[in-house]
Motif scaffolding. Sequence first.
Motif, short mmCIF file in Angstrom:
data_model
loop_
_atom_site.label_atom_id
_atom_site.label_comp_id
_atom_site.label_asym_id
_atom_site.label_seq_id
_atom_site.Cartn_x
_atom_site.Cartn_y
_atom_site.Cartn_z
N HIS A 1 -3.50 19.20 -11.90
CA HIS A 1 -3.23 18.05 -11.11
C HIS A 1 -2.69 18.53 -9.88
CE1 HIS A 1 -3.06 15.34 -14.74
NE2 HIS A 1 -4.39 15.74 -14.64
N SER B 1 -1.77 12.66 -19.37
CA SER B 1 -3.08 13.37 -20.08
C SER B 1 -3.17 13.37 -21.49
CB SER B 1 -2.92 14.93 -19.64
OG SER B 1 -3.84 15.68 -20.05
N SER C 1 0.93 12.80 -15.73
CA SER C 1 -0.27 11.51 -15.45
C SER C 1 -0.83 11.02 -16.93
CB SER C 1 -1.11 12.04 -14.39
OG SER C 1 -0.29 12.37 -13.39
N ARG D 1 -4.16 9.66 -15.16
CA ARG D 1 -5.16 10.40 -15.02
C ARG D 1 -5.89 10.88 -16.58
NH1 ARG D 1 -3.95 14.83 -10.35
NH2 ARG D 1 -5.94 15.01 -10.29
#
Length: 184
Positions: free
Chosen positions: A13, A69, A67, A116
């Motif tokens: 990231h 993941s 984020s 994300r």
Amino acid sequence: MGAIAIAAVLYTHQVHWGYWVLWTLNGFVWPHVAYLIAIRSKNPFQAEHRHLLIDSATGGFWVVAMSFSPLASCMVIMMMWMDNIAAGGLKLFLRSVGTSVLGLLVGLLVMGFHPRLAMSDFIIYACLPMLVAYPLAIGSITYRLAMQLHKQKELLKRLSRIDGLTGLFNRHYWESRVNDLIAQ
């Protein structure tokens, strides 16, 4: 090994260098500090429980930092919760869920909500060592403790049947043998 998975997500990231400072402190400095605090504590067991709760809070924070993941976040949280269940049962587990949520909320306040959810192969491969080694370690520890408990149970059983002074079977043993023979 959990730090490797977190690093893979942070690297993928391309996060700010401040995350790397936090990662270093949490992954490599904090464990040593926590250990020193625990061994110098009047109640090391209680200190370790407190440290496990701190770890759970930081785990919640790292979920936001990564984020959300999916694989790495789930792995970090589940491994911390497994630690808490193993060390303190349901009570410590429930407290760790609360501290994880608290860490997650702090992370959301500081970093905001920017999920994300796509994962690269790099992240998946970085998570594999922890996903394999950690459950094996927990299983091994559990087995050793079960064997140790079994040995102590057998020793107590033997000690309850034998007189410590003479080494002969005691009255309790003979009464249980008589009851077994009558039952036959």
